[in-house]
Design a protein around this motif. Sequence first.
Motif, PDB file in Angstrom:
ATOM      1  N   ASP A 662       0.780  -1.275  -0.036  1.00  0.00           N
ATOM      2  CA  ASP A 662       0.301   0.100  -0.045  1.00  0.00           C
ATOM      3  C   ASP A 662       0.713   1.277   0.022  1.00  0.00           C
ATOM      4  N   ASP A 663       0.117   2.319  -0.559  1.00  0.00           N
ATOM      5  CA  ASP A 663       0.713   3.717  -0.287  1.00  0.00           C
ATOM      6  C   ASP A 663       2.395   3.803  -0.911  1.00  0.00           C
ATOM      7  N   GLU A 719      -3.992   4.260  -6.815  1.00  0.00           N
ATOM      8  CA  GLU A 719      -5.194   4.746  -6.085  1.00  0.00           C
ATOM      9  C   GLU A 719      -5.129   6.143  -5.946  1.00  0.00           C
TER      10      GLU A 719
HETATM   11 MG    MG Z   1      -3.234   3.717   0.312  1.00  0.00          MG
END
Ligand code: MG
Length: 761
Positions: A662-663, A719
């Motif tokens: 993520d991220d 995202e």
């Molecule tokens: Mg994220």
Amino acid sequence: MDQRTVFPIIFAALILALILCAVKAFRNRKPIGKQLGLIELSCTIPILGNLLIVASSARNVAVAGYYLYFLGMDFFILSFVLFTDKYCQGIGNGDHKPTVMFIILIADSVQILFDTVFDHGFTVEVINVSEREYYRLVPYSGVYLHRLIDYIIFACICSILILASVKTPRLYREKYLVILFLTVAIAALQTYFVFSRKPIDRSMIGYGIFGMLVFYLALYYRPLRLLDRMLSNMISDMPEAIFAYDPTGNCIWANEPALKLTHLKLTELDHTKEALVGIFGDREFTQSAWTESRVVGVGELARYYTMENHPINEDTKHLAASFLIIRDTTDEQRRIQQELYASTHDSLTGLYTKQHLFSCAKRMLAKYKNVPYLAIFVDVKNFKIVNDIFTTAFGDLALQQLANWIKADMNSHCVYGRLAGDTFGVFMPRDDFNAEGVEEHLGTFAVSDGKIEHHLLIHLGIYEITERDIDISVMLDRAHLALSSISDIYKTHIAYYDNKLRDKILWDQRISSGLREAIETKQIRPYLQPITDRRGRIVGAEALARWIHPELGFMSPASFIPVFEKNGMIAEVDRHMWRSACETLSSWSKEHKDLFISVNISPKDFYFFDVASEIESLVREYSIEPSRLRIEITETVMINDAEERMSILHKLRSKGFIVEMDDFGSGYSSLNLLKEMPVDVLKIDMKFLSRSSDPSKAETIVRNIIRLSEELKIVSLTEGVETQNHFDKLSAMGCRLFQGYFFAKPMPVDEFERFTFGEKN
Ligand code: MG
Ligand code: C2E
Ligand code: MG
């Protein structure tokens, strides 16, 4: 009245008096009481015998009187032996009971009794006394033997008394000598009457008096001389200086310490008053009762004294004398001061202890009510490392130097102390605190032992005391809390506790206390945000926590996730979110809807439970295919225990789970890490692009990350896709999956289902 009437009356009176003494002695609680009672009783028997001899005109009665006299004498001596034994106890005759003397005396009594058979003891002859017949004793061998035995035992008693009087300290000698004297006197009296062959044995009066004197001496006599001597010895030997005054206030006596104190001789007692005033300053040394403490001298040389004057009154009105006691309490005072210092000061730094600081601060704040004050919490960052690297001796030195620095700029309006280990507390007027100077100094604060120099990172948390009636500990807690805002910052050394911080703390407390209920009643629930493929088709969703609070309403994770991340409660939230996601997946799979849901995993989760087995058991429980529950981790997961975390991810992947990073791009992403990370999907944050100052450079980087991930067989997901333009560009770069407001915002599960699968029929 003739003698033969007078003596029986005297004898009877003596007997009566002795019986009274015996009763009193037996009733007395003193240890000697029993032996004394026996002596009193035994005295009466020979006297009774003589009473019969003197009073009777019948031969048989007189003879019986003689028997009583002899046997009574044995009994008396026996009691006397017992008495002496007890009276002289502890003076060296130890535990030896006078058994031999008992046997001899009893044997003598028996031989006297046998006289009734053998007639070897005595007989009586008739003589005329005052024209009446009187039976006088004619002794034979039995009585001679009896007398011999009595004398021998008397002699023994006298030796015991002499021995006792020699062994005892001089002061007590009198106690034994008085009894010895009486014993010798009575023996002499007896001898006189035996050899004078006087018809009436007047020595019996002596026995009576003896009995009563012994009674008095043993029970009531206090040798006054002894008391006098004892008291004067005691007073002379006392360490206190004692002065005795007559009623007019003239000093008439002083003990040795008193003379030493005043540098006077016994002949110079008239100058006592001047001498005392010279030492203690002008004070009325009156005759009345008074006490006073005085300090003479200053600093190290100071000596402490207590003075007490006691009047001695003859009666309520007249003063008989008075005495003054002066005690040097310097040692005691020094000890008390030292103990007080030790209990209020930290032994390493010499600063106040925490408790003492608290009480002094309380007093100080009460005293300067209108002066604005600061409560300062001083903390050394990573002090443990100083101890570990440079030894604890260096650590101690560092704390001492820090304490010295704290001490340096203080004035009488400041109080400060060591709270514990490497933390200190300071209370000082706000206007005395020079924040810039301190900040500057702390930037270069170093400790050194001459060889090693080490920079100490010191943080000051400051609470400006706006509420004066809260506890001192709460003030310091607030100052301490202020530190949390600069805990990871090395450039700033001072942090202030303000309303924002207080509100944040209150907020944290409020939502933390409501978490359990929020989970139970599903106030916290997942919102789903669609994830699409290149064609815009929804292939899955990310579960994002939302809290629908009964009072605070809708809350996004930004307002509670960081709080729980900090206190570890995030683990509870995550477990709940995973279970909720599994419930949804389970209902979808029953309807053959093969979408996936990604769940977030916090690095903190790994501290609280076994993440892998928790997730495995959930999919087992809900009979879900592992690939449907995707797992989102961030790079921070790898910061600690990287190897162990890797192996957990490997394990999950081997069980069929899909792991997403993520991220990526928002933190300290490292491409290096990517090649080793056991991940299937790379979630690239669009913020990475939008935040960049040079969009074209950022685009190049994103393009290359996508390309690199493709090469590494890692699926790329972007995202934060907000516009058609984003979507087009990213698709052109080769990105496979998309998530963002462009498609939909996160929404409740039922809404997501309607959004994705259309209205149920
Ligand atoms: Mg994220
Ligand atoms: P995240 O995992 O990176 O989640 C994506 C965040 O981006 C979500 O914010 C989402 O609403 C937001 N987002 C999605 N598309 C767009 C967009 O087009 N534009 C913008 N500006 N934002 C977009 P959200 O839901 O507020 O979550 C914030 C963060 O909170 C999450 O970031 C995640 O790190 C954390 N979080 C949320 N739920 C959980 C949870 O259940 N457990 C854990 N450990 N963390 C969670
Ligand atoms: Mg996420």
